[in-house]
Design a protein around this motif. Structure first.
Motif, PDB file in Angstrom:
ATOM      1  N   ARG A 308      18.870  74.748 -47.097  1.00 13.72           N
ATOM      2  CA  ARG A 308      17.415  74.600 -46.991  1.00 13.72           C
ATOM      3  C   ARG A 308      16.929  73.229 -47.465  1.00 13.72           C
ATOM      4  O   ARG A 308      15.791  72.851 -47.221  1.00 13.72           O
ATOM      5  N   GLY A 312      15.063  68.364 -42.161  1.00 16.61           N
ATOM      6  CA  GLY A 312      14.906  68.954 -40.836  1.00 16.61           C
ATOM      7  C   GLY A 312      15.565  70.299 -40.655  1.00 16.61           C
ATOM      8  O   GLY A 312      15.546  70.853 -39.549  1.00 16.61           O
ATOM      9  N   ALA A 313      16.155  70.853 -41.712  1.00 21.71           N
ATOM     10  CA  ALA A 313      16.874  72.120 -41.588  1.00 21.71           C
ATOM     11  C   ALA A 313      15.934  73.262 -41.221  1.00 21.71           C
ATOM     12  O   ALA A 313      14.764  73.285 -41.608  1.00 21.71           O
ATOM     13  N   VAL A 314      16.494  74.216 -40.466  1.00 25.37           N
ATOM     14  CA  VAL A 314      15.730  75.407 -40.089  1.00 25.37           C
ATOM     15  C   VAL A 314      16.286  76.603 -40.874  1.00 25.37           C
ATOM     16  O   VAL A 314      17.390  77.063 -40.630  1.00 25.37           O
ATOM     17  N   GLY A 315      15.525  77.099 -41.820  1.00 23.60           N
ATOM     18  CA  GLY A 315      15.931  78.289 -42.549  1.00 23.60           C
ATOM     19  C   GLY A 315      17.038  78.054 -43.564  1.00 23.60           C
ATOM     20  O   GLY A 315      17.330  76.924 -43.970  1.00 23.60           O
ATOM     21  N   SER A 318      22.409  78.368 -40.342  1.00 27.62           N
ATOM     22  CA  SER A 318      22.262  78.071 -38.906  1.00 27.62           C
ATOM     23  C   SER A 318      23.592  78.247 -38.177  1.00 27.62           C
ATOM     24  O   SER A 318      24.121  77.291 -37.599  1.00 27.62           O
ATOM     25  N   SER A 323      22.321  72.068 -38.495  1.00 21.67           N
ATOM     26  CA  SER A 323      21.388  72.573 -39.500  1.00 21.67           C
ATOM     27  C   SER A 323      19.929  72.448 -39.072  1.00 21.67           C
ATOM     28  O   SER A 323      19.077  73.216 -39.516  1.00 21.67           O
ATOM     29  N   ASP A 324      19.636  71.501 -38.176  1.00 21.05           N
ATOM     30  CA  ASP A 324      18.259  71.351 -37.705  1.00 21.05           C
ATOM     31  C   ASP A 324      17.976  72.153 -36.434  1.00 21.05           C
ATOM     32  O   ASP A 324      16.913  72.023 -35.833  1.00 21.05           O
ATOM     33  N   GLY A 325      18.938  72.975 -36.034  1.00 18.67           N
ATOM     34  CA  GLY A 325      18.739  73.833 -34.878  1.00 18.67           C
ATOM     35  C   GLY A 325      19.190  73.245 -33.557  1.00 18.67           C
ATOM     36  O   GLY A 325      19.172  73.944 -32.537  1.00 18.67           O
ATOM     37  N   THR A 326      19.604  71.975 -33.526  1.00 15.93           N
ATOM     38  CA  THR A 326      20.070  71.388 -32.276  1.00 15.93           C
ATOM     39  C   THR A 326      21.472  71.888 -31.948  1.00 15.93           C
ATOM     40  O   THR A 326      22.223  72.322 -32.829  1.00 15.93           O
TER      41      THR A 326
END
Length: 337
Positions: A308, A312-315, A318, A323-326
């Protein structure tokens, strides 16, 4: 390793060269000199010089290939060289077209450079655009997948202590054993086989998961192994999802990742360590409650962080993405110009 094939005409083709020869300039020079010299010094000189410039053209192609065998650690280098009759040469590779009948086995991401991607056989064709086009005789390339070696793989993300409200494996059940996961990524830009490769933790002698013989990771790909549950509902670009297979018959140890600290190691069938990650009481990184450890930056980073807190991390985790959803880039993202 790179295997280079030369496209150029020759009666004898050493080292499996394909040879293309182009005819160059033709100079027809006729000099007729008639000199009649008398006392009056009458000199008649008739000189006819006909120069004809002929565009280079393919005059023949010779091929002596029984087949080429590569591993996914190799590349196939092809280049087309035009040779003119005045001895000058030109690299015309960029003007040629290179085609593979099975781009999942070997693909050309740029002219002349063949990148092996998976096991199989592909027929390679080369077409030159000189003077309307010339097709070279096709030849076969057979590819085998290289076994994973130290440095090829990296543990990109690890979740040892899932939050009680989290469901990373997506099966609708929040479970502290089933929702643990290890995300293993291809750190090398070559396809590798995971046949016989196993995941271990430091407190259990038996492997926590062993990959099947048909599991391969191509450049830019990853595989996520969960402790248990049903992962059939998960999907992500360039990622596979699996459930741990081990010898815990009738038990629910799953990946057996200890919350306080552990070492997860990836080992080849002969015991060679391919990758490892230690955390908590085992040292190296903090033990995390309710969140994963993730490599920063993903795959090619040098240190791990609380998920977290990554920019740019999501949640809190991942699995199956950066970690940023890409998305993981896959071979197209790694090899394309």
């Amino acid at each position: 390793m790179r295997l280079t094939l030369l496209l150029l005409l020759s009666a004898c083709i050493p080292e499996k060269d394909i040879v293309l020869d182009t005819g160059g300039e033709t100079d027809a020079d006729t000099d007729a000199d008639t000199d009649a010299d008398t006392d009056t010094d009458a000199d008649t000189d008739a000189d006819t010089d006909a120069d004809t410039d002929v565009e280079p053209q393919v005059v023949g192609v010779a091929l002596d290939l029984d087949g080429i065998w590569l591993t996914t650690r190799d590349t196939l280098d092809l280049y087309v060289r035009a040779v003119y009759d005045d001895g000058t040469e030109a690299d015309v590779t960029a003007d040629a077209t290179f085609t593979s009948t099975d781009p999942d086995v070997l693909r050309f991401y740029r002219p002349g450079l063949g990148q092996p991607l998976d096991a199989g056989t592909a027929e390679i064709s080369v077409h030159s655009d000189l003077l309307g086009g010339t097709d070279f005789p096709p030849f076969e390339v057979t590819v085998s997948v290289a076994a994973a070696a130290p440095g090829d793989l990296v543990i990109n993300e690890l979740l040892a202590d899932p939050a009680v409200t989290a469901d990373p494996n997506g099966d609708g059940v929040m479970d502290p054993v089933d929702d643990e996961f290890v995300e293993l990524a291809n750190h090398a830009d070559v396809t590798v086989s995971l046949a016989g490769v196993s995941l271990f933790d430091e407190t259990n002698l038996a492997a926590r998961h062993t990959f099947a013989d048909d599991v391969v990771l191509r450049a830019g790909e990853a595989i996520v192994v969960f402790g248990g549950g049903d992962v059939t509902g998960l999907s992500a670009a360039n990622v596979r999802f699996a459930v741990a297979t081990n010898v815990d018959v009738g038990l629910r140890y799953g990946l057996a990742l200890n919350n306080e600290g552990d070492t997860c190691s990836v080992r080849a069938a002969d015991g060679t360590e391919l990758a490892a990650l230690s955390y908590g009481t085992s040292g190296g990184n903090d033990a995390l409650d309710d969140a994963s450890l993730v490599l920063v930056p993903d795959v090619w980073g040098e240190s791990y962080s609380h998920h977290r807190y990554v920019a740019g991390a999501v949640g809190d985790q991942s699995p199956g993405t950066f970690s940023d959803g890409t998305a993981f880039p896959g071979p197209d993202g790694r090899y394309a110009p």
